[in-house]
Design a protein around this motif. Sequence first.
Motif, short mmCIF file in Angstrom:
data_model
loop_
_atom_site.label_atom_id
_atom_site.label_comp_id
_atom_site.label_asym_id
_atom_site.label_seq_id
_atom_site.Cartn_x
_atom_site.Cartn_y
_atom_site.Cartn_z
N LEU A 31 0.82 -1.21 0.00
CA LEU A 31 0.00 0.00 0.00
C LEU A 31 0.86 1.26 0.00
N SER A 32 1.95 1.23 0.74
CA SER A 32 2.85 2.40 0.78
C SER A 32 3.50 2.62 -0.58
N ALA A 33 3.89 1.53 -1.23
CA ALA A 33 4.50 1.64 -2.56
C ALA A 33 3.50 2.19 -3.56
N GLN A 34 2.27 1.75 -3.47
CA GLN A 34 1.23 2.25 -4.38
C GLN A 34 0.95 3.73 -4.12
N ALA A 35 0.93 4.10 -2.86
CA ALA A 35 0.72 5.51 -2.51
C ALA A 35 1.87 6.37 -3.04
N TYR A 36 3.08 5.83 -2.92
CA TYR A 36 4.26 6.55 -3.42
C TYR A 36 4.16 6.76 -4.92
N LYS A 37 3.82 5.70 -5.65
CA LYS A 37 3.74 5.80 -7.10
C LYS A 37 2.71 6.84 -7.53
N LYS A 38 1.55 6.82 -6.85
CA LYS A 38 0.50 7.78 -7.19
C LYS A 38 0.94 9.20 -6.88
N ALA A 39 1.58 9.39 -5.72
CA ALA A 39 2.04 10.72 -5.34
C ALA A 39 3.10 11.22 -6.30
N GLN A 40 4.01 10.31 -6.70
CA GLN A 40 5.09 10.71 -7.60
C GLN A 40 4.54 11.09 -8.97
N GLU A 41 3.52 10.38 -9.42
CA GLU A 41 2.90 10.74 -10.70
C GLU A 41 2.27 12.13 -10.62
N GLY A 42 1.62 12.42 -9.50
CA GLY A 42 1.03 13.73 -9.32
C GLY A 42 2.08 14.84 -9.26
N LEU A 43 3.18 14.56 -8.58
CA LEU A 43 4.25 15.55 -8.48
C LEU A 43 4.90 15.79 -9.83
N GLU A 44 5.06 14.74 -10.61
CA GLU A 44 5.65 14.90 -11.94
C GLU A 44 4.75 15.74 -12.83
N THR A 45 3.44 15.56 -12.69
CA THR A 45 2.50 16.37 -13.45
C THR A 45 2.63 17.85 -13.07
N LEU A 46 2.76 18.11 -11.77
CA LEU A 46 2.93 19.49 -11.31
C LEU A 46 4.25 20.08 -11.79
N ARG A 47 5.31 19.27 -11.74
CA ARG A 47 6.64 19.74 -12.18
C ARG A 47 6.59 20.13 -13.66
#
Length: 207
Positions: A31-47
């Motif tokens: 679950l933590s890995a999945q949360a990380y992947k989702k957060a990282q995708e969102g951050l990359e979109t913002l970047r």
Amino acid sequence: MNRDQLIATYEQQLNRIQGNRMYSDHAKKVLSAQAYKKAQEGLETLRQAELDSLARQRTQLQRRMFGTTSSSSDPNAVIARRDANDRAARLDDPREAATALQRAERDGDTVLAQAIAARASEWGWTDVLDTYAADRPGFVRDVEEWNALPDAEDIGWKLGHTAQFIAPTPPGFDGAHLASIDWYAQQSLDSDEPAPVVPSIFGGEAA
């Protein structure tokens, strides 16, 4: 959602996962890995959105300083600008550019004056640019705004900017290679498949 809000939401999610006694250690990692992947995708979109916004600002400023902000389809205007750009591109000496600018200003040829100023900017002919800016306070303001923008091509700026959009490593993955997080993100909560051996970024092995 901005960067800080996204990271705060992600960290709250991690805390809930870690605090849930119903989850096994394996399930928490999944679950933590999945949360990380989702957060990282969102951050990359913002970047990327910030980079796109910066590029648009630079394009708009360049057009205000050296081009046109109109979308005129007048073929004569298009031909005049193309001719001016071609003439300015042949200038390879700041003294010639200064003379050409003086002549364009005298003749009221704004399009050619803009093209010469753009050429001077490319080659760093500050005296020519100063002459062009002398009677154009709007141009000076645009230059100041341009200079205040970060240089997206600067390696140091790129590294610093990218670092702002990297999600914190979830618990249980400290020092782990991203491949380990990717693997867990694809597993089921009750999987008994052993995790692959992945080298730690600090040396040794990471689960």
